[in-house]
Design a protein around this motif. Structure first.
Motif, short mmCIF file in Angstrom:
data_model
loop_
_atom_site.label_atom_id
_atom_site.label_comp_id
_atom_site.label_asym_id
_atom_site.label_seq_id
_atom_site.Cartn_x
_atom_site.Cartn_y
_atom_site.Cartn_z
N ARG A 77 0.82 -1.21 0.00
CA ARG A 77 0.00 0.00 0.00
C ARG A 77 0.86 1.26 0.00
O ARG A 77 0.48 2.27 -0.60
CB ARG A 77 -0.92 0.00 1.22
N ALA A 78 1.99 1.22 0.66
CA ALA A 78 2.89 2.38 0.66
C ALA A 78 3.46 2.61 -0.73
O ALA A 78 3.62 3.76 -1.17
CB ALA A 78 4.01 2.18 1.67
N LEU A 79 3.76 1.52 -1.45
CA LEU A 79 4.27 1.65 -2.82
C LEU A 79 3.22 2.29 -3.71
O LEU A 79 3.52 3.21 -4.50
CB LEU A 79 4.66 0.27 -3.35
N LEU A 80 1.98 1.82 -3.59
CA LEU A 80 0.90 2.40 -4.39
C LEU A 80 0.64 3.85 -4.00
O LEU A 80 0.49 4.72 -4.86
CB LEU A 80 -0.37 1.57 -4.21
N ALA A 81 0.60 4.12 -2.70
CA ALA A 81 0.34 5.49 -2.25
C ALA A 81 1.43 6.44 -2.72
O ALA A 81 1.15 7.58 -3.11
CB ALA A 81 0.23 5.52 -0.72
N GLY A 82 2.68 6.00 -2.69
CA GLY A 82 3.77 6.86 -3.15
C GLY A 82 3.65 7.22 -4.60
O GLY A 82 3.92 8.36 -5.01
N LYS A 83 3.26 6.24 -5.43
CA LYS A 83 3.09 6.53 -6.86
C LYS A 83 1.98 7.55 -7.09
O LYS A 83 2.12 8.49 -7.88
CB LYS A 83 2.78 5.22 -7.61
N VAL A 84 0.86 7.36 -6.38
CA VAL A 84 -0.25 8.28 -6.55
C VAL A 84 0.11 9.67 -6.05
O VAL A 84 -0.15 10.68 -6.71
CB VAL A 84 -1.50 7.74 -5.82
N VAL A 85 0.75 9.75 -4.89
CA VAL A 85 1.10 11.05 -4.30
C VAL A 85 2.12 11.77 -5.18
O VAL A 85 2.00 12.97 -5.45
CB VAL A 85 1.65 10.86 -2.87
N GLY A 86 3.15 11.06 -5.63
CA GLY A 86 4.18 11.70 -6.45
C GLY A 86 3.63 12.29 -7.74
O GLY A 86 3.91 13.45 -8.09
N ASN A 87 2.82 11.50 -8.45
CA ASN A 87 2.26 12.00 -9.71
C ASN A 87 1.19 13.05 -9.46
O ASN A 87 1.01 13.95 -10.31
CB ASN A 87 1.69 10.84 -10.51
N THR A 88 0.50 13.00 -8.33
CA THR A 88 -0.47 14.04 -8.01
C THR A 88 0.23 15.37 -7.77
O THR A 88 -0.25 16.43 -8.20
CB THR A 88 -1.30 13.64 -6.78
N ILE A 89 1.36 15.33 -7.09
CA ILE A 89 2.13 16.56 -6.87
C ILE A 89 2.58 17.16 -8.19
O ILE A 89 2.49 18.38 -8.41
CB ILE A 89 3.34 16.26 -5.96
N LEU A 90 3.06 16.33 -9.10
CA LEU A 90 3.49 16.83 -10.41
C LEU A 90 2.31 17.40 -11.19
O LEU A 90 2.42 18.48 -11.79
CB LEU A 90 4.14 15.70 -11.20
N ALA A 91 1.18 16.70 -11.19
CA ALA A 91 0.02 17.18 -11.93
C ALA A 91 -0.50 18.49 -11.34
O ALA A 91 -0.83 19.43 -12.08
CB ALA A 91 -1.08 16.12 -11.91
N MET A 92 -0.59 18.56 -10.02
CA MET A 92 -1.06 19.80 -9.40
C MET A 92 -0.08 20.94 -9.62
O MET A 92 -0.49 22.10 -9.73
CB MET A 92 -1.27 19.58 -7.90
N GLY A 93 1.21 20.62 -9.68
CA GLY A 93 2.19 21.65 -10.01
C GLY A 93 1.94 22.26 -11.37
O GLY A 93 2.01 23.49 -11.55
N GLN A 94 1.63 21.41 -12.34
CA GLN A 94 1.31 21.93 -13.67
C GLN A 94 0.04 22.78 -13.65
O GLN A 94 -0.04 23.81 -14.31
CB GLN A 94 1.16 20.78 -14.66
N ILE A 95 -0.97 22.32 -12.91
CA ILE A 95 -2.23 23.08 -12.84
C ILE A 95 -1.99 24.45 -12.22
O ILE A 95 -2.49 25.47 -12.70
CB ILE A 95 -3.27 22.30 -12.03
N ILE A 96 -1.21 24.50 -11.15
CA ILE A 96 -0.92 25.79 -10.50
C ILE A 96 -0.17 26.72 -11.44
O ILE A 96 -0.46 27.93 -11.51
CB ILE A 96 -0.13 25.54 -9.20
N VAL A 97 0.79 26.18 -12.19
CA VAL A 97 1.53 27.01 -13.14
C VAL A 97 0.59 27.53 -14.23
O VAL A 97 0.67 28.70 -14.63
CB VAL A 97 2.70 26.20 -13.74
N LEU A 98 -0.31 26.68 -14.72
CA LEU A 98 -1.25 27.12 -15.75
C LEU A 98 -2.18 28.20 -15.22
O LEU A 98 -2.49 29.17 -15.93
CB LEU A 98 -2.06 25.92 -16.26
N VAL A 99 -2.64 28.05 -13.99
CA VAL A 99 -3.50 29.09 -13.40
C VAL A 99 -2.73 30.40 -13.27
O VAL A 99 -3.26 31.48 -13.56
CB VAL A 99 -4.03 28.62 -12.03
N ALA A 100 -1.47 30.32 -12.86
CA ALA A 100 -0.65 31.53 -12.74
C ALA A 100 -0.45 32.19 -14.10
O ALA A 100 -0.53 33.43 -14.22
CB ALA A 100 0.70 31.19 -12.10
N ILE A 101 -0.21 31.37 -15.13
CA ILE A 101 -0.06 31.93 -16.48
C ILE A 101 -1.34 32.63 -16.92
O ILE A 101 -1.31 33.72 -17.51
CB ILE A 101 0.32 30.81 -17.47
N ALA A 102 -2.48 32.01 -16.64
CA ALA A 102 -3.75 32.61 -17.04
C ALA A 102 -3.98 33.93 -16.31
O ALA A 102 -4.40 34.93 -16.92
CB ALA A 102 -4.89 31.64 -16.75
#
Length: 390
Positions: free
Chosen positions: A217-242
Motif C-alpha cells: 500500500r505504501a508503494l501504491l500510495a507513493g506513486k499516486v502522491v508523487g504524480n499528483t504533486i506533479l500534476a497539481m504543479g502543472q495546474i498551479i503554473v497554468l492558473v498563474a499563467i492565465a
C-alpha cells in the motif's frame, strides 16, 4: 619441587575469505523498518525525481505552458481587435447598416459596382436596393452570406432577459475548451505514466524487491502522491499563467469572472486525479507487458475523454452541464464551467465535491485491492474478477 610452566594458548587463526565467499549477514536492526508515511514519501520522491529528469516530460510541459500563454495572449488580442465583416453598400442602402457593429463598410457608386466587389472577393456581401423585398434591400453574396450580417438585418421581436449573461458565446466556448483540454492532458499524461511505471517494475521484477522493504500500500500510495504533486504543479503554473496573461493583456473583466472557477477547478482536479490515478495503477498491475497496457487502461481513458467531448458539444446546454457537474468523472470540468457561467448555486459545488470525494475513496479502495492482488502475478493478463478476489 618444581612448578609446571603453563602452556600458552595459541591465538585463533583468522579465516581467510575468498572473493566468492558471501559475507556473514549483519545482525538485524531492532529499530524496525520505515513507517508507512515515510515509505510512501520515499516512493513519491522517486517518482517526482524520475519525471523531472525526463527530457520528454520537461519538453512536453514547456510546450503546454507556451500553448496556454499563446491562448491567453491571442484571446486578449482578439478581444481588443474584433473581426469585421467587409460589406458593400450604395448611397440608397447605406442607412441600413447604420448602428450595426463589426462591419467594414465600403460605399459603391451603384448596385452593379457593389455586386462587382463581391464577385472580385473584396467584400463578403453587398446590400443593394430591391423594391420587391419587404425590407426594400437585397443581400448579395458570392457562394454564401455572413450569418451574423443576416441576423442583424433580420426583423426580430424585442427581447428582454431577466438575468442576462455577461459571457458571449465565443468566450464560453473558449473557457469550455480550456477546462476540458487541461483536464484531459494532465489526467491522461500522468495516469498513463503511473500505469507504465507499474508494468515496468513488474517486468523487471523490481517490485519484488520494493515490496520486500516497504508495504504494498505504501508503494501504491507513493506513486499516486508523487504524480499528483506533479500534476497539481502543472495546474498551479497554468492558473498563474492565465492570471498574469489576462492581467497584462487588459482582460480584467474576464479575469474577475474566471478567478473563482479556476480555484474550484484546481480543487476538483485534485480529487478527480487521485481517483483516476488509483484506477490507472490497478489497471497497470493487471498486465505484465507494456504492449498490453491499452487493454486495461482504455475504459479509464474513455472516462477522461468523455467530459472533454461533452463539455465542448453541450457547453450551451444547461441540463447536460448540470448532470455532468454531479458525475464524479466529469465534475472537474463541468462544475467550474457552470460557476463561470453563473448557472450554479452556492451549495452545488459543495455537494458535487462531497460526491467526488466519496467516489475517490471508493476508487482508492478498489484500485488498491486490484494492485495488491495482481502486482506479483506474471504471465497472462489478470482479469478484473480475479484481481478483485481476496
Amino acid at each position: 619441587m618444581s612448578t609446571p610452566t603453563p602452556t600458552p594458548t595459541p591465538a585463533p587463526t583468522p579465516t581467510r575469505r575468498t572473493p566468492n565467499t558471501p559475507a556473514r549477514p549483519a545482525a538485524a536492526s531492532t529499530s524496525g523498518g520505515p513507517s508507512f508515511a515515510h515509505s510512501a514519501w520515499l516512493v513519491a520522491e522517486r517518482e517526482i525525481g524520475s519525471k523531472l529528469r525526463s527530457k520528454a516530460f520537461v519538453i512536453s510541459s514547456v510546450i503546454m505552458m507556451l500553448f496556454a500563454l499563446a491562448g491567453v495572449v491571442w484571446g486578449g488580442i482578439a478581444a481588443a481587435n474584433p473581426s469585421h465583416t467587409p460589406v458593400a453598400v450604395t448611397s440608397q442602402t447605406s442607412a441600413v447598416v447604420q448602428g450595426m457593429q463589426n462591419l467594414d463598410v465600403t460605399t459603391a457608386a451603384s448596385d452593379d459596382a457593389a455586386i462587382a466587389l463581391v464577385r472580385d472577393g473584396k467584400v463578403d456581401a453587398a446590400i443593394v436596393a430591391d423594391a420587391a423585398s419587404p425590407t426594400h434591400v437585397k443581400l448579395v453574396g458570392k457562394d454564401k452570406v455572413p450569418s451574423e450580417l443576416v441576423a442583424q438585418l433580420s426583423a426580430t421581436p424585442t427581447v428582454q432577459l431577466l438575468t442576462p449573461s455577461s459571457q458571449d458565446a465565443l468566450l464560453r466556448y473558449l473557457v469550455a475548451i480550456g477546462f476540458g483540454v487541461v483536464f484531459l492532458f494532465a489526467a491522461s499524461l500522468f495516469g498513463s505514466t503511473i500505469a507504465q511505471s507499474v508494468v515496468e517494475e513488474k517486468q523487471t521484477r523490481i517490485v519484488e524487491i520494493l515490496i520486500s522493504a516497504i508495504p504494498v500500500r505504501a508503494l501504491l500510495a507513493g506513486k499516486v502522491v508523487g504524480n499528483t504533486i506533479l500534476a497539481m504543479g502543472q495546474i498551479i503554473v497554468l492558473v498563474a499563467i492565465a492570471i498574469v496573461g489576462l492581467s497584462v493583456t487588459g482582460q480584467s473583466a474576464v479575469l474577475s469572472g474566471l478567478g473563482g472557477p479556476m480555484v474550484w477547478f484546481a480543487v476538483f482536479f485534485l480529487f478527480g486525479f487521485v481517483l483516476l490515478a488509483s484506477l490507472f495503477a490497478g489497471a497497470g498491475a493487471m498486465v505484465s507487458r507494456q504492449e498490453d497496457i491499452g487493454s486495461t487502461t482504455m475504459p479509464i481513458t474513455m472516462l477522461i475523454l468523455a467530459p472533454y467531448i461533452l463539455v465542448i458539444i453541450f457547453n450551451d446546454n444547461p441540463i447536460v452541464l448540470t448532470v455532468m457537474s454531479y458525475v464524479p468523472f466529469s465534475a472537474p470540468v463541468a462544475m467550474p464551467l457552470r460557476l463561470y457561467l453563473g448557472d450554479a448555486l452556492w451549495w452545488e459545488p459543495l455537494v458535487s465535491l462531497v460526491l467526488l470525494i466519496a467516489t475517490c475513496a471508493a476508487a482508492i479502495a478498489v484500485g488498491s485491492k486490484i494492485y495488491r492482488n495482481a502486482i506479483l502475478r506474471m504471465g497472462a493478463r489478470v482479469t478484473l474478477a480475479e484481481a478483485l478476489k481476496a
